[in-house]
Write a protein that holds these residues in place. Structure first.
Motif, PDB file in Angstrom:
ATOM      1  N   THR A  53      34.557   8.751  15.649  1.00 23.02           N
ATOM      2  CA  THR A  53      34.368   9.662  16.781  1.00 23.02           C
ATOM      3  C   THR A  53      34.634  11.121  16.401  1.00 23.02           C
ATOM      4  N   THR A  54      34.730  11.407  15.093  1.00 22.93           N
ATOM      5  CA  THR A  54      34.904  12.795  14.654  1.00 22.93           C
ATOM      6  C   THR A  54      33.619  13.581  14.911  1.00 22.93           C
ATOM      7  N   GLY A  55      33.758  14.837  15.287  1.00 22.98           N
ATOM      8  CA  GLY A  55      32.586  15.660  15.571  1.00 22.98           C
ATOM      9  C   GLY A  55      31.676  15.822  14.368  1.00 22.98           C
ATOM     10  N   ILE A  56      30.365  15.828  14.613  1.00 23.10           N
ATOM     11  CA  ILE A  56      29.360  16.012  13.557  1.00 23.10           C
ATOM     12  C   ILE A  56      28.679  17.355  13.762  1.00 23.10           C
ATOM     13  N   GLU A  57      28.558  18.104  12.680  1.00 25.38           N
ATOM     14  CA  GLU A  57      27.873  19.391  12.751  1.00 25.38           C
ATOM     15  C   GLU A  57      26.373  19.196  12.578  1.00 25.38           C
ATOM     16  N   ASP A  58      25.625  19.856  13.449  1.00 27.98           N
ATOM     17  CA  ASP A  58      24.166  19.886  13.311  1.00 27.98           C
ATOM     18  C   ASP A  58      23.810  21.211  12.643  1.00 27.98           C
ATOM     19  N   TYR A  59      23.366  21.140  11.398  1.00 28.09           N
ATOM     20  CA  TYR A  59      23.116  22.369  10.656  1.00 28.09           C
ATOM     21  C   TYR A  59      21.805  22.267   9.881  1.00 28.09           C
ATOM     22  N   MET A  60      21.362  23.417   9.422  1.00 30.03           N
ATOM     23  CA  MET A  60      20.217  23.464   8.518  1.00 30.03           C
ATOM     24  C   MET A  60      20.526  24.458   7.414  1.00 30.03           C
ATOM     25  N   GLU A  61      19.875  24.274   6.259  1.00 30.31           N
ATOM     26  CA  GLU A  61      20.115  25.134   5.111  1.00 30.31           C
ATOM     27  C   GLU A  61      18.873  25.971   4.825  1.00 30.31           C
ATOM     28  N   LEU A  62      19.105  27.279   4.635  1.00 30.85           N
ATOM     29  CA  LEU A  62      18.024  28.222   4.347  1.00 30.85           C
ATOM     30  C   LEU A  62      18.313  28.930   3.030  1.00 30.85           C
ATOM     31  N   ASN A  63      17.247  29.345   2.358  1.00 33.95           N
ATOM     32  CA  ASN A  63      17.391  30.044   1.078  1.00 33.95           C
ATOM     33  C   ASN A  63      17.756  31.513   1.290  1.00 33.95           C
ATOM     34  N   ALA A  64      18.579  32.009   0.382  1.00 32.61           N
ATOM     35  CA  ALA A  64      18.906  33.435   0.341  1.00 32.61           C
ATOM     36  C   ALA A  64      18.908  33.876  -1.118  1.00 32.61           C
ATOM     37  N   THR A  65      18.609  35.157  -1.347  1.00 33.77           N
ATOM     38  CA  THR A  65      18.516  35.682  -2.712  1.00 33.77           C
ATOM     39  C   THR A  65      19.586  36.743  -2.934  1.00 33.77           C
ATOM     40  N   ALA A  66      20.275  36.630  -4.073  1.00 36.23           N
ATOM     41  CA  ALA A  66      21.293  37.619  -4.429  1.00 36.23           C
ATOM     42  C   ALA A  66      20.617  38.866  -4.993  1.00 36.23           C
ATOM     43  N   THR A  67      21.024  40.022  -4.515  1.00 33.92           N
ATOM     44  CA  THR A  67      20.391  41.260  -4.975  1.00 33.92           C
ATOM     45  C   THR A  67      21.326  42.445  -4.759  1.00 33.92           C
ATOM     46  N   TYR A  68      20.992  43.572  -5.420  1.00 38.94           N
ATOM     47  CA  TYR A  68      21.686  44.836  -5.193  1.00 38.94           C
ATOM     48  C   TYR A  68      20.791  45.702  -4.320  1.00 38.94           C
ATOM     49  N   LEU A  69      21.303  46.127  -3.187  1.00 36.77           N
ATOM     50  CA  LEU A  69      20.506  46.912  -2.258  1.00 36.77           C
ATOM     51  C   LEU A  69      20.301  48.338  -2.741  1.00 36.77           C
ATOM     52  N   VAL A  70      21.239  48.864  -3.541  1.00 34.87           N
ATOM     53  CA  VAL A  70      21.146  50.239  -4.042  1.00 34.87           C
ATOM     54  C   VAL A  70      21.096  50.211  -5.562  1.00 34.87           C
ATOM     55  N   LYS A  71      20.027  50.804  -6.109  1.00 30.81           N
ATOM     56  CA  LYS A  71      19.873  50.938  -7.556  1.00 30.81           C
ATOM     57  C   LYS A  71      19.790  52.435  -7.870  1.00 30.81           C
ATOM     58  N   ASN A  72      20.785  52.943  -8.551  1.00 30.24           N
ATOM     59  CA  ASN A  72      20.869  54.372  -8.846  1.00 30.24           C
ATOM     60  C   ASN A  72      20.141  54.707 -10.141  1.00 30.24           C
ATOM     61  N   ASN A  73      19.219  55.646 -10.054  1.00 35.40           N
ATOM     62  CA  ASN A  73      18.541  56.173 -11.241  1.00 35.40           C
ATOM     63  C   ASN A  73      19.201  57.502 -11.627  1.00 35.40           C
ATOM     64  N   ILE A  74      19.930  57.500 -12.724  1.00 28.49           N
ATOM     65  CA  ILE A  74      20.605  58.715 -13.186  1.00 28.49           C
ATOM     66  C   ILE A  74      19.607  59.523 -14.004  1.00 28.49           C
ATOM     67  N   LYS A  75      19.455  60.808 -13.644  1.00 30.35           N
ATOM     68  CA  LYS A  75      18.447  61.662 -14.282  1.00 30.35           C
ATOM     69  C   LYS A  75      19.110  62.793 -15.069  1.00 30.35           C
ATOM     70  N   ALA A  76      18.338  63.321 -15.996  1.00 27.81           N
ATOM     71  CA  ALA A  76      18.830  64.440 -16.804  1.00 27.81           C
ATOM     72  C   ALA A  76      19.019  65.680 -15.919  1.00 27.81           C
ATOM     73  N   ASN A  77      20.109  66.390 -16.135  1.00 27.93           N
ATOM     74  CA  ASN A  77      20.388  67.598 -15.349  1.00 27.93           C
ATOM     75  C   ASN A  77      20.097  68.881 -16.122  1.00 27.93           C
ATOM     76  N   ALA A  78      19.469  68.723 -17.281  1.00 32.06           N
ATOM     77  CA  ALA A  78      19.079  69.886 -18.080  1.00 32.06           C
ATOM     78  C   ALA A  78      18.021  69.438 -19.081  1.00 32.06           C
ATOM     79  N   THR A  79      17.345  70.426 -19.686  1.00 36.68           N
ATOM     80  CA  THR A  79      16.353  70.143 -20.717  1.00 36.68           C
ATOM     81  C   THR A  79      16.981  70.373 -22.081  1.00 36.68           C
ATOM     82  N   GLY A  80      16.862  69.357 -22.942  1.00 33.13           N
ATOM     83  CA  GLY A  80      17.459  69.496 -24.263  1.00 33.13           C
ATOM     84  C   GLY A  80      17.472  68.189 -25.016  1.00 33.13           C
ATOM     85  N   TYR A  81      18.392  68.097 -25.992  1.00 33.38           N
ATOM     86  CA  TYR A  81      18.507  66.916 -26.842  1.00 33.38           C
ATOM     87  C   TYR A  81      19.776  66.125 -26.470  1.00 33.38           C
TER      88      TYR A  81
END
Length: 316
Positions: A53-81
């Protein structure tokens, strides 16, 4: 002559008498053998169980994808070598860390001359390029000695604080998920995590009618990017249900009719049609008929038997 005939007749009479004496002995021996033979036990050995008589959960499983929401592009702050490159792919860098040093063409040509005139100017020093976030380096586009122009992308860093699971939630299930809710996440290796619902996307995919939900993993994050995980959505949690182990429930080939085998006396079990409810990995809810804790249901020995069988309960 007569004496010989008499002897022969006497022998024949003796044989007949001996034969008739053997007949009752034969039947007595058969009777004794019949008494010694034990009757065959045709009862089916079974094990039994009772309801839960223990309670039973009614559930479903859905897919999720791991990701990074913010991807920082670091750019050159001057022209040179590039005079130095201090990062490589998969490195973890902290916010403010020096990633590159750039020496301009002018500093190379005029640096020594100007510094001789006024050493306090320190003209010709390298210009530092720093990280603007803490995270993992996923791409390095340059190497030491390269000539870069102001604004050229140098490196890509996944912002560690932006890591999330993106769940594609069918819109009809939105009523079961809310911001701040804790959800169970199952990884492909069988381990599990908990995640908090952070926010909903303001748009719905026009084709699939799903809405993206952002989940944040609680505690240490050791889930790699692009991993597909299972997120368990609880549709209901009944406080009290009547359920049986999955092995007790039998069905026909089309899985339209379901039944159990219930013991009605010390050695007889009969077929009882049932209506199923919620089903989990190991238990099935029984909606009807109403079963009690005193009912004994066959757990093993119930497959492929007739509607009424003779059983012998054995200990599991």
């Amino acid at each position: 002559m007569k004496s010989i005939i008499g002897v022969q007749m006497t022998n024949m009479m003796n044989k007949k008498i001996f034969f008739w004496l053997l007949i009752p002995l034969f039947f007595m021996a058969c009777k004794d053998n019949a008494v010694d033979e034990k009757p065959i036990d045709a009862r089916i050995p079974v094990t039994i169980t009772t309801i839960d008589t223990t309670g039973i959960e009614d559930y479903m499983e859905l897919n999720a994808t791991a990701t990074y929401l913010v991807k920082n592009n670091i750019k050159a702050n001057a022209t040179g070598y590039l005079s130095s490159v201090n990062v490589d792919i998969n490195d973890f860098v902290n916010n403010g860390a020096t990633l590159f040093s750039i020496k301009t063409r002018e500093s190379k040509v005029l640096g020594n001359t100007i510094n001789k005139i006024d050493p306090s100017l320190n003209f010709g020093g390298a210009i530092r390029v720093r990280s603007n976030a803490s995270g993992i380096v996923t791409m390095v586009n340059v190497q030491q000695g390269d000539y870069v122009q102001d604004g050229d992308p140098l490196v890509t860093i996944n912002d560690a604080n932006s890591f999330a699971l993106i769940l594609s939630l069918p819109y009809e299930l939105k009523k079961y998920v809310s911001v701040g809710q804790q959800l169970n996440v199952i990884l492909p290796d069988g381990t599990s995590r908990t995640a908090t619902v952070q926010k909903f996307s303001p748009t719905v995919d026009a084709t699939s009618q799903t809405q993206n939900v952002v989940l944040k993993i609680n505690g240490k994050n050791d889930v790699p990017e692009n991993l597909i995980v299972k997120v368990r959505i609880n549709k209901s949690a009944n406080a009290k249900t009547i359920s049986l182990p999955k092995e007790t429930v039998l069905s026909d080939e089309t899985e339209t009719d379901f039944w159990i085998m219930k013991i009605i006396n010390s050695n007889t079990a009969i077929k009882i049609p049932i209506e199923k409810g919620i089903q989990t990995e190991d238990r099935i809810e029984i909606i009807s008929p109403v079963l009690t804790a005193e009912d004994k249901i066959l757990l093993t020995g119930n497959y492929g038997v007739a509607d009424t069988i003779q059983v012998k309960v054995i200990k599991k």
